[in-house]
Design an enzyme around this catalytic site. Structure first.
Site, PDB file in Angstrom:
ATOM      1  CG  ASP A  48       3.594  -0.546   7.770  1.00 33.95           C
ATOM      2  OD1 ASP A  48       4.803  -0.797   7.640  1.00 33.95           O
ATOM      3  OD2 ASP A  48       2.687  -1.358   7.490  1.00 33.95           O
ATOM      4  CG  HIS A  49       5.047  -0.241   3.578  1.00 38.11           C
ATOM      5  ND1 HIS A  49       6.172  -0.641   2.905  1.00 38.11           N
ATOM      6  CD2 HIS A  49       4.654  -1.314   4.304  1.00 38.11           C
ATOM      7  CE1 HIS A  49       6.438  -1.908   3.186  1.00 38.11           C
ATOM      8  NE2 HIS A  49       5.529  -2.335   4.047  1.00 38.11           N
ATOM      9  CG  HIS A  91       3.256  -6.705   2.719  1.00 40.64           C
ATOM     10  ND1 HIS A  91       3.833  -5.781   1.883  1.00 40.64           N
ATOM     11  CD2 HIS A  91       3.744  -6.461   3.954  1.00 40.64           C
ATOM     12  CE1 HIS A  91       4.643  -5.008   2.592  1.00 40.64           C
ATOM     13  NE2 HIS A  91       4.615  -5.403   3.843  1.00 40.64           N
ATOM     14  CG  HIS A 112       7.979  -4.959   6.083  1.00 36.44           C
ATOM     15  ND1 HIS A 112       7.002  -3.995   6.067  1.00 36.44           N
ATOM     16  CD2 HIS A 112       9.090  -4.351   6.546  1.00 36.44           C
ATOM     17  CE1 HIS A 112       7.514  -2.850   6.491  1.00 36.44           C
ATOM     18  NE2 HIS A 112       8.788  -3.030   6.777  1.00 36.44           N
ATOM     19  N   GLY A 113       5.789  -8.603   6.383  1.00 35.67           N
ATOM     20  CA  GLY A 113       5.054  -9.804   5.971  1.00 35.67           C
ATOM     21  C   GLY A 113       5.144 -10.918   6.997  1.00 35.67           C
ATOM     22  CB  THR A 160      -2.441 -10.472   6.708  1.00 34.03           C
ATOM     23  OG1 THR A 160      -1.963  -9.484   5.797  1.00 34.03           O
ATOM     24  CG2 THR A 160      -3.527 -11.280   6.037  1.00 34.03           C
TER      25      THR A 160
HETATM   26  P1  13P Z   1       1.381  -9.004   6.893  1.00 35.06           P
HETATM   27  O1  13P Z   1       0.137  -8.282   6.521  1.00 35.06           O
HETATM   28  O2  13P Z   1       1.765 -10.020   5.904  1.00 35.06           O
HETATM   29  O3  13P Z   1       1.341  -9.524   8.280  1.00 35.06           O
HETATM   30  O4  13P Z   1       2.553  -7.910   6.824  1.00 35.06           O
HETATM   31  C1  13P Z   1       2.482  -6.770   7.616  1.00 35.06           C
HETATM   32  C2  13P Z   1       3.527  -5.807   7.243  1.00 35.06           C
HETATM   33  O5  13P Z   1       4.603  -6.149   6.822  1.00 35.06           O
HETATM   34  C3  13P Z   1       3.226  -4.387   7.449  1.00 35.06           C
HETATM   35  O6  13P Z   1       4.222  -3.568   6.947  1.00 35.06           O
END
Ligand code: 13P
Length: 288
Positions: free
Chosen positions: A85-86, A178, A208-209, A233
């Site tokens: 991820d990222h 995020h 994302h997020g 999150t």
């Molecule tokens: P959240 O932490 O907001 O759920 O986002 C997760 C995310 O986009 C991981 O790349």
């Protein structure tokens, strides 16, 4: 079933108008909870690993060993992709070597030309090795593992430029953030999403997020071409809350309550419930 890359699951999701969840993992308990839930619901799933979580879990090779072991020992039959991820350029290369089945190269903080060149190089490596690859255009807002994004909306022409490199999926900023959304968050820009979808056609788009986006917005985003949604999150929040409740109720002082397996059990169950809730909203249940 051994790890798979994410291409087929995302192509099916795009065609079937649902989204596959990417749930980030932080330890053994989270990984097990997500895999068992995916299996129970017969849903494909993507396990996300940030570079920070990678370090915490003793490196990418350890994670590959743990996940491969679980797929076998738990008898997982649904498609599972293990995805960086990222990722940085270097991190992406390390994961490819370590045995991940999918990577994200986040070049959104580079000038577009540099993002283009680096993504192009990684697309060629992933193609050769059979991995799926996610690219990013227009940074996602908020903070993740110390990386702060300003949350701009992506330029649809730049999205097309990167999509045409042959990436498997594309993350494009559409006002998503995020972490927990602030009270005054204006919501997702469906206008931007629509314009990106129009330019990139069949490309599965990534949101994302995924924490705290209202269900109706999630459903609308899926209808406009989003085929993968990342959640981190929200799992962290329910894990912390369940663990805190267990301790505050004094249960850690009863019997063998100090046993880490018992201490972590409520949080693990809370993650299972959260993953189930999300898979139902995303529409991936029964799609394995
Ligand atoms: P959240 O932490 O907001 O759920 O986002 C997760 C995310 O986009 C991981 O790349």
């Amino acid at each position: 079933m051994p790890l798979v890359n994410a291409k087929e699951m995302l192509t099916k999701a795009k065609a079937g108008h649902y989204a596959v969840g990417q749930f980030n993992i932080n330890n053994l308990e989270w990984t097990k909870a997500i895999l068992l839930t995916a299996e129970e619901l017969k849903s494909p799933v993507i396990l996300g690993v940030s570079e920070g979580a990678g370090k915490y879990m003793c490196g990418y090779k350890t994670i590959v060993g743990m996940v491969n072991g679980m797929l076998e020992e738990l008898g997982i039959t649904v498609p599972v992709a293990l995805h960086l991820d990222h990722g940085s350029y270097e991190g992406a290369k390390k994961c490819i070597e370590a045995g991940f089945s999918s990577i994200m190269f986040d070049g959104s903080h580079y000038p577009i030309e540099e993002n283009f060149e680096k993504t192009k190089e990684l697309v060629a490596i992933c193609e050769e090795k059979g991995l799926s690859i996610e690219a990013e255009v227009g940074s996602i807002g908020g903070e993740e593992d110390g990386v702060i994004g300003m949350g701009e909306c992506a330029d649809p022409n730049e999205c097309k430029m990167i999509a045409d490199l042959g990436v498997t999926m594309l993350a494009a900023g559409i006002g998503n953030i995020h972490g927990v959304y602030p009270e005054n968050w204006p919501g997702l820009s469906f206008e931007t999403l629509d314009a990106i979808q129009e330019k990139t056609g069949a490309m599965p788009l990534v949101l994302h997020g995924g924490t705290g986006i209202p269900d109706d917005m999630i459903k609308k985003a899926i209808s406009l071409g989003v085929s993968k949604i990342n959640v981190n999150t929200e799992c962290q929040l329910v894990f912390a809350e369940a663990t805190r409740a267990y301790i505050e109720a004094g249960k850690d002082k009863q019997g063998k309550g100090f046993d880490p397996r018992k201490l972590l059990a409520p949080g693990t169950e809370a993650i299972k419930a959260k993953v189930k809730e999300k898979m139902e909203i995303f529409g991936s249940v029964g799609k394995a």
